[in-house]
Structure formats: structure tokens, C-alpha cells
Design an enzyme around this catalytic site. Structure first.
Site, PDB file in Angstrom:
ATOM      1  N   SER A 148       0.853  -1.181   0.000  1.00 20.11           N
ATOM      2  CA  SER A 148       0.000   0.000   0.000  1.00 20.11           C
ATOM      3  C   SER A 148       0.893   1.236   0.000  1.00 20.11           C
ATOM      4  CB  SER A 148      -0.882   0.015   1.249  1.00 20.11           C
ATOM      5  OG  SER A 148      -1.528   1.269   1.390  1.00 20.11           O
ATOM      6  N   TYR A 161      -1.409  -0.088  10.587  1.00 22.23           N
ATOM      7  CA  TYR A 161      -1.697  -0.506   9.198  1.00 22.23           C
ATOM      8  C   TYR A 161      -0.527  -0.126   8.281  1.00 22.23           C
ATOM      9  CZ  TYR A 161      -3.650  -0.930   4.554  1.00 22.23           C
ATOM     10  OH  TYR A 161      -3.833  -1.273   3.230  1.00 22.23           O
TER      11      TYR A 161
HETATM   12  N1  LIG Z   1      -8.812  -0.629  -1.057  1.00 25.83           N
HETATM   13  C1  LIG Z   1      -7.779   0.151  -0.891  1.00 25.83           C
HETATM   14  O1  LIG Z   1      -7.904   1.393  -0.914  1.00 25.83           O
HETATM   15  C2  LIG Z   1      -6.413  -0.443  -0.693  1.00 25.83           C
HETATM   16  C3  LIG Z   1      -5.313   0.389  -0.911  1.00 25.83           C
HETATM   17  C4  LIG Z   1      -4.033  -0.132  -0.745  1.00 25.83           C
HETATM   18  C5  LIG Z   1      -3.869  -1.445  -0.394  1.00 25.83           C
HETATM   19  N2  LIG Z   1      -4.944  -2.247  -0.163  1.00 25.83           N
HETATM   20  C6  LIG Z   1      -4.660  -3.646   0.205  1.00 25.83           C
HETATM   21  O2  LIG Z   1      -5.215  -4.487  -0.774  1.00 25.83           O
HETATM   22  C7  LIG Z   1      -5.551  -5.747  -0.202  1.00 25.83           C
HETATM   23  C8  LIG Z   1      -6.988  -6.085  -0.564  1.00 25.83           C
HETATM   24  O3  LIG Z   1      -7.821  -5.052  -0.078  1.00 25.83           O
HETATM   25  P1  LIG Z   1      -9.270  -4.768  -0.666  1.00 25.83           P
HETATM   26  O4  LIG Z   1      -9.394  -3.311  -0.797  1.00 25.83           O
HETATM   27  O5  LIG Z   1      -9.539  -5.641  -1.834  1.00 25.83           O
HETATM   28  O6  LIG Z   1     -10.146  -5.205   0.617  1.00 25.83           O
HETATM   29  P2  LIG Z   1     -11.445  -6.129   0.767  1.00 25.83           P
HETATM   30  O7  LIG Z   1     -12.424  -5.852  -0.301  1.00 25.83           O
HETATM   31  O8  LIG Z   1     -11.860  -5.953   2.196  1.00 25.83           O
HETATM   32  O9  LIG Z   1     -10.856  -7.612   0.563  1.00 25.83           O
HETATM   33  C9  LIG Z   1      -9.979  -8.176   1.509  1.00 25.83           C
HETATM   34  C10 LIG Z   1      -9.814  -9.653   1.230  1.00 25.83           C
HETATM   35  O10 LIG Z   1      -8.897 -10.193   2.198  1.00 25.83           O
HETATM   36  C11 LIG Z   1      -9.481 -11.355   2.764  1.00 25.83           C
HETATM   37  N3  LIG Z   1      -9.062 -11.526   4.151  1.00 25.83           N
HETATM   38  C12 LIG Z   1      -9.028 -10.580   5.128  1.00 25.83           C
HETATM   39  N4  LIG Z   1      -8.654 -11.144   6.282  1.00 25.83           N
HETATM   40  C13 LIG Z   1      -8.434 -12.465   6.026  1.00 25.83           C
HETATM   41  C14 LIG Z   1      -8.033 -13.577   6.817  1.00 25.83           C
HETATM   42  N5  LIG Z   1      -7.750 -13.458   8.139  1.00 25.83           N
HETATM   43  N6  LIG Z   1      -7.922 -14.794   6.238  1.00 25.83           N
HETATM   44  C15 LIG Z   1      -8.208 -14.933   4.926  1.00 25.83           C
HETATM   45  N7  LIG Z   1      -8.582 -13.930   4.118  1.00 25.83           N
HETATM   46  C16 LIG Z   1      -8.699 -12.711   4.679  1.00 25.83           C
HETATM   47  C17 LIG Z   1     -10.983 -11.145   2.658  1.00 25.83           C
HETATM   48  O11 LIG Z   1     -11.623 -12.412   2.610  1.00 25.83           O
HETATM   49  P3  LIG Z   1     -12.614 -12.993   3.743  1.00 25.83           P
HETATM   50  O12 LIG Z   1     -13.211 -11.812   4.469  1.00 25.83           O
HETATM   51  O13 LIG Z   1     -13.607 -13.798   2.954  1.00 25.83           O
HETATM   52  O14 LIG Z   1     -11.737 -13.827   4.595  1.00 25.83           O
HETATM   53  C18 LIG Z   1     -11.112 -10.431   1.331  1.00 25.83           C
HETATM   54  O15 LIG Z   1     -11.166 -11.358   0.287  1.00 25.83           O
HETATM   55  C19 LIG Z   1      -5.314  -5.611   1.295  1.00 25.83           C
HETATM   56  O16 LIG Z   1      -4.054  -6.167   1.599  1.00 25.83           O
HETATM   57  C20 LIG Z   1      -5.292  -4.103   1.511  1.00 25.83           C
HETATM   58  O17 LIG Z   1      -4.511  -3.735   2.623  1.00 25.83           O
HETATM   59  C21 LIG Z   1      -6.205  -1.779  -0.316  1.00 25.83           C
END
Ligand SMILES: NC(=O)c1ccc[n+]([C@@H]2O[C@H](COP(=O)([O-])OP(=O)(O)OC[C@H]3O[C@@H](n4cnc5c(N)ncnc54)[C@H](OP(=O)(O)O)[C@@H]3O)[C@@H](O)[C@H]2O)c1
Length: 262
Positions: A148, A161
Site C-alpha cells: 500500500s 496498518y
Molecule cells: N482498497 C484500498 O484502498 C487499498 C489500498 C491499498 C492497499 N490495499 C490492500 O489491498 C488488499 C486487498 O484489499 P481490498 O481493498 O480488496 O479489501 P477487501 O475488499 O476488504 O478484501 C480483503 C480480502 O482479504 C481477505 N481476508 C481478510 N482477512 C483475512 C483472513 N484473516 N484470512 C483470509 N482472508 C482474509 C478477505 O476475505 P474474507 O473476508 O472472505 O476472509 C477479502 O477477500 C489488502 O491487503 C489491503 O490492505 C487496499
């Protein structure tokens, strides 16, 4: 005049990807993009019903593997359960992760901190350690970590975070150091403000109004934007390693450093 050397042939499509967090957001978009490009995908996450929905769409090419990435025994058990034909993972996309809360460090929840550390650091490191040996043995593989911009740029309330994502950045670079002399590639993808995922709903623990306000009036990057970048990374020639790639929406940029005046 020397002729331009021919572009090296694209690598043979690596056949099996394991994408963590395939039930929502980036992970789901990355899984779909890889499936559409002809990969076989093992999709993980805790919500098995969502993984089953992907399997219904791609019954041959998608394998659901439901487990909590934060638990070492669960990860080991899940990987050990993979059918023989799915064990040689060519691409690991370490995407599962979360942010919880936006409180100052003196007020934040220790439970939230533990969960971010267990998922974003422990889970990512464990999966990498468990999948690397077969990559090294075959001298073939690619680890793409989803970091990130929070790992580069501090912001109030980003405390643990951002620190977990700084870990992901440094771990990615240290993996490259360890894997020198092998054909295995490692990249850290560092997205900025991205809408269309559950990220803010998770961060604000179901306060959907607050989550929506994060993206109000902004054209944020989308999960499909990140999926396109991941696909581009895996399509680079085998001798090219993109170490880090930082991506923001045009609408997001930098503010001056703050100065507290007495
Ligand atoms: N959205 C943003 O603005 C942003 C920006 C920079 C980086 N990121 C990073 O991108 C990645 C994905 O984020 P996203 O925005 O796509 O979020 P999201 O829509 O909340 O998706 C997160 C995913 O991670 C899985 N997950 C979370 N905790 C878990 C656990 N303990 N065991 C297994 N699976 C788990 C969830 O699956 P389940 O809930 O089904 O387990 C879900 O599939 C993350 O690492 C986040 O930090 C996001």
C-alpha cells in the site's frame, strides 16, 4: 546502424496462481483477470460461499481453498489438502489484508493491531514461506505482494496498518535478495485510494456511511485497475523484475508536512 534486438518472447503462461483474499475487492478482480487470461486459480478467503460462486463460473479453472490466512496451522492444512495437480503454484498473489480503525496510536484498539499484524504480516509471510520451496525446486515462480502507499507515506491514524505495509515492502525486497540467482520474481504493488472494495467497510466495522464518505467526489482507482497491473506484471519477459509499483488515482497527491505551532 544496429538493428533493434527482437523483443524476448513472452514467458509461457504460468499455469497456476494462488490468490489470497479472492472473496472480494482486489483479490476477486485479480482472480477474474487471471482466469480470463487462461490461468488456473486457487482462490482463498474465509467466506467459502463466495469462493463457491467463483467455482460455479469456472468449474475447471478455479479451486476454492477456504481458510484464515492468519493461522499457521490452517494455512499448512489448506495447502496440504491441495490435489496433486494443483500443488505447483507458479504465482502467489499475497493480497488478503485489512486496515482496522483510524484512531490515534494512544487510543487505538490493541485487538485491531493484533489482527492487522496477524493478517497483513504473519499471514503473508507464512504463505510465502510455505509456497517458496516448490518454486525454488522448480526454479520457476512469481510472488506478487499487495502492499500500500500507506507503507511509504504516513498519515494520522495509519499507525499499525501503514507499518504492516512497510513490512510488506521490505519483505518483498529482502525476498529478492534471498532469491538472487533464481528465476523467481517478486514485486510489491502499492495502491493508493481504491473504491469498489470492502476495505473501508471493514476498517470502519460496518459503518457504511463513513466508508462511502471516503470516496465521495473522487474518482478512485478500481479493483480492475489493480488487476490490470497484476496481469501486466506477469506478462513481462522472464528477465524483467518490477520491484515496486506505486499507484494512485490522479485525484490523490501530497500535502505539506504538518508543523504543530505553540
Ligand atoms: N482498497 C484500498 O484502498 C487499498 C489500498 C491499498 C492497499 N490495499 C490492500 O489491498 C488488499 C486487498 O484489499 P481490498 O481493498 O480488496 O479489501 P477487501 O475488499 O476488504 O478484501 C480483503 C480480502 O482479504 C481477505 N481476508 C481478510 N482477512 C483475512 C483472513 N484473516 N484470512 C483470509 N482472508 C482474509 C478477505 O476475505 P474474507 O473476508 O472472505 O476472509 C477479502 O477477500 C489488502 O491487503 C489491503 O490492505 C487496499
Amino acid at each position: 546502424m544496429t538493428a533493434t534486438p527482437p523483443c524476448p518472447a513472452a514467458p509461457p503462461a504460468a499455469s497456476i496462481a494462488l490468490v489470497t483474499g479472492a472473496t472480494a475487492g482486489f483479490g476477486q478482480a485479480i482472480s477474474r483477470a487471471l482466469l480470463q487470461a487462461g490461468w488456473r486459480v486457487i482462490g482463498t478467503g474465509r467466506r467459502a460461499d463466495r469462493l463457491e460462486a467463483l467455482r460455479a463460473q469456472w468449474p475447471e479453472a478455479f479451486l476454492p481453498l477456504a481458510f484464515d490466512v492468519a493461522g499457521r496451522a490452517a494455512a499448512q492444512g489448506a495447502l496440504a489438502s491441495l490435489p496433486a495437480a494443483w500443488q505447483d503454484v507458479d504465482l502467489l498473489v499475497n493480497n488478503a489484508g485489512l486496515a482496522l480503525g483510524l484512531e490515534r496510536a494512544d487510543q487505538a484498539s490493541l485487538d485491531d493491531w493484533d489482527r492487522m499484524i496477524d493478517t497483513n504480516i504473519r499471514g503473508l509471510a507464512t504463505l510465502t514461506r510455505l509456497l517458496l520451496p516448490q518454486m525454488v525446486r522448480r526454479n520457476r515462480g512469481y510472488v506478487i505482494n499487495i502492499g500500500s502507499i500507506a507503507g511509504d507515506w504516513p498519515y494520522p491514524g495509519g499507525n499499525v496498518y501503514g507499518a504492516t505495509k512497510a513490512f510488506v515492502k521490505q519483505f518483498s525486497q529482502n525476498l529478492r535478495a534471498d532469491l538472487a540467482g533464481t528465476a523467481i520474481r517478486v514485486s510489491n504493488v502499492e495502491p493508493g485510494l481504491c473504491g469498489g472494495t470492502e476495505f473501508s467497510n471493514v476498517r470502519f466495522k460496518g459503518d457504511d456511511e463513513r466508508a462511502t464518505s471516503v470516496y465521495a467526489g473522487v474518482q478512485a482507482i478500481s479493483p480492475e485497475d489493480i488487476a490490470r497491473i497484476v496481469l501486466w506484471l506477469v506478462q513481462q519477459p522472464p528477465h524483467v523484475n518490477v520491484n515496486r509499483i506505486e499507484v494512485m488515482p490522479v485525484a490523490q497527491s501530497f500535502a505539506p508536512l504538518s508543523v504543530a505551532r505553540g
